[in-house]
Design an enzyme around this catalytic site. Structure first.
Site, PDB file in Angstrom:
ATOM      1  N   ASP A  49      65.801  75.333  65.927  1.00 14.00           N
ATOM      2  CA  ASP A  49      66.183  74.643  64.701  1.00 14.00           C
ATOM      3  C   ASP A  49      67.057  73.474  65.149  1.00 14.00           C
ATOM      4  O   ASP A  49      68.171  73.671  65.640  1.00 14.00           O
ATOM      5  CB  ASP A  49      66.962  75.589  63.784  1.00 14.00           C
ATOM      6  CG  ASP A  49      67.512  74.908  62.533  1.00 14.00           C
ATOM      7  OD1 ASP A  49      67.395  73.671  62.412  1.00 14.00           O
ATOM      8  OD2 ASP A  49      68.091  75.615  61.690  1.00 14.00           O
ATOM      9  N   VAL A  50      66.545  72.262  65.007  1.00 19.86           N
ATOM     10  CA  VAL A  50      67.238  71.097  65.570  1.00 19.86           C
ATOM     11  C   VAL A  50      68.533  70.757  64.838  1.00 19.86           C
ATOM     12  O   VAL A  50      69.277  69.877  65.275  1.00 19.86           O
ATOM     13  CB  VAL A  50      66.321  69.855  65.596  1.00 19.86           C
ATOM     14  CG1 VAL A  50      65.191  70.034  66.594  1.00 19.86           C
ATOM     15  CG2 VAL A  50      65.790  69.522  64.197  1.00 19.86           C
ATOM     16  N   ASN A  82      62.744  63.417  68.285  1.00 16.41           N
ATOM     17  CA  ASN A  82      61.717  62.917  67.388  1.00 16.41           C
ATOM     18  C   ASN A  82      61.650  63.649  66.046  1.00 16.41           C
ATOM     19  O   ASN A  82      60.821  63.312  65.209  1.00 16.41           O
ATOM     20  CB  ASN A  82      60.357  63.013  68.118  1.00 16.41           C
ATOM     21  CG  ASN A  82      59.195  62.567  67.286  1.00 16.41           C
ATOM     22  OD1 ASN A  82      59.152  61.432  66.832  1.00 16.41           O
ATOM     23  ND2 ASN A  82      58.240  63.479  67.051  1.00 16.41           N
ATOM     24  N   TYR A 140      66.156  59.035  53.773  1.00 17.06           N
ATOM     25  CA  TYR A 140      65.376  58.749  54.983  1.00 17.06           C
ATOM     26  C   TYR A 140      65.795  57.404  55.577  1.00 17.06           C
ATOM     27  O   TYR A 140      66.067  57.291  56.768  1.00 17.06           O
ATOM     28  CB  TYR A 140      63.885  58.742  54.651  1.00 17.06           C
ATOM     29  CG  TYR A 140      62.990  58.467  55.832  1.00 17.06           C
ATOM     30  CD1 TYR A 140      62.536  59.503  56.639  1.00 17.06           C
ATOM     31  CD2 TYR A 140      62.579  57.169  56.139  1.00 17.06           C
ATOM     32  CE1 TYR A 140      61.707  59.264  57.721  1.00 17.06           C
ATOM     33  CE2 TYR A 140      61.761  56.915  57.227  1.00 17.06           C
ATOM     34  CZ  TYR A 140      61.321  57.968  58.006  1.00 17.06           C
ATOM     35  OH  TYR A 140      60.507  57.717  59.083  1.00 17.06           O
ATOM     36  N   LYS A 169      67.718  56.878  59.221  1.00 15.29           N
ATOM     37  CA  LYS A 169      67.138  56.109  60.318  1.00 15.29           C
ATOM     38  C   LYS A 169      68.039  54.931  60.711  1.00 15.29           C
ATOM     39  O   LYS A 169      68.099  54.548  61.883  1.00 15.29           O
ATOM     40  CB  LYS A 169      65.741  55.621  59.941  1.00 15.29           C
ATOM     41  CG  LYS A 169      64.729  56.751  59.768  1.00 15.29           C
ATOM     42  CD  LYS A 169      64.610  57.616  61.014  1.00 15.29           C
ATOM     43  CE  LYS A 169      63.524  58.665  60.890  1.00 15.29           C
ATOM     44  NZ  LYS A 169      63.379  59.488  62.109  1.00 15.29           N
ATOM     45  N   THR A 183      49.990  59.773  60.517  1.00  7.83           N
ATOM     46  CA  THR A 183      50.393  61.127  60.893  1.00  7.83           C
ATOM     47  C   THR A 183      50.331  62.028  59.662  1.00  7.83           C
ATOM     48  O   THR A 183      50.269  61.550  58.526  1.00  7.83           O
ATOM     49  CB  THR A 183      51.838  61.140  61.424  1.00  7.83           C
ATOM     50  OG1 THR A 183      52.719  60.744  60.358  1.00  7.83           O
ATOM     51  CG2 THR A 183      52.002  60.207  62.610  1.00  7.83           C
TER      52      THR A 183
END
Length: 266
Positions: A70-71, A97, A165, A169, A200
């Site tokens: 779990d990042v 990523n 988001y 970023k 993607t």
């Protein structure tokens, strides 16, 4: 594995002898394309992902190691990088990523705090944790390359807003520049990959329910199409390699020209 460059040229051994840790590389998208490219270039690949089933499969395909993580959890992230170092002797490359873009992250007028926090945790906090974990090993080695996935929205505004988001970023980009400068004289390079819209599952899911929204974004790309994951993987492989030895703290845009466009070709 028969991996080719975006132009169809067979890959070589650009990353031979390196150990690379990649997050969010389980099965599809930029992460998996990069795992395949890294392995084809001679790197040993360690994949960190939350999904054990697809993660194990992805690692097996590239002849690498899978570590469930779990990042957003510091202990688990440290375990990921420590495992790579203990098993293979070094952490030479970190491709941080992980990222999400859920539908409830929209305009600031409609995005509520739980959605904001969830995106910040995965997109920004994870890069902080992964960079910190990687640097503990790279500083000892006095060498390494970190590539953090930011986005073209970190450098320009968008009317199709995903407020958390975009903010996350922007944070990734600023943090990357800070780290790139701070650790430059310790042999460590830190760069931000800034993709434009990429074909993607994340993008497909985002626009599947709103084709008009997808078309509004597509029309602004001078190249006239979305990128393929393999095109981003080529950029990451370059940034990870010694060919990019004088590149650090950079905003590495791979966006089909979108961030430089005012009027696009008809």
């Amino acid at each position: 594995m028969g991996v080719e460059t975006a132009s169809g040229r067979p890959v070589g051994a650009l990353l031979a002898g390196r150990t690379a840790v990649i997050t969010a590389a389980a099965g599809s998208g930029i992460g998996f394309a990069t795992a395949r490219r890294f392995a084809a270039e001679g790197a040993t690949v360690v994949i960190g992902d939350f999904n054990a089933e697809t993660g194990e499969k992805a690692a097996a395909e590239v002849g690498g190691l899978f570590v469930q993580v779990d990042v957003t959890d510091e202990e688990q992230v440290n375990h990921l990088f420590d495992t790579a170092a203990e098993k293979y002797g070094s952490v030479d490359i970190a491709f941080n990523n992980a990222g999400i873009s859920p539908p409830d992250d929209d305009s600031i007028e409609t995005t509520e705090l739980p959605a904001w926090n969830r995106v910040q945790d995965v997109n920004l906090k994870s890069v902080y944790l992964c960079s910190r974990a990687a640097l503990r090993h790279m500083v000892k080695q006095q060498s390494g390359s970190i590539i953090n996935t930011a986005s073209f929205v970190a450098v320009m505004g968008s009317a199709t807003s995903q407020i958390s988001y975009t903010a996350s970023k922007g944070g990734v980009l600023a943090m990357t520049k800070e780290l790139g400068v701070q650790f430059a004289r310790q042999g460590i390079r830190v760069n931000a990959l800034c993709p434009g819209p990429v074909n993607t599952p994340l993008l497909q899911e985002l626009f599947a329910k709103d084709p008009e929204r997808a078309q509004r974004r597509l029309v602004h790309i001078p190249k006239g199409r979305f990128a393929e994951p393999e095109e981003l993987a080529a950029a990451v492989a370059f940034l990870a390699s010694d060919d990019a030895s004088f590149i650090t703290a950079s905003t590495f845009l791979v966006d089909g020209g979108i961030s430089s466009a005012y009027v696009t070709p008809l």
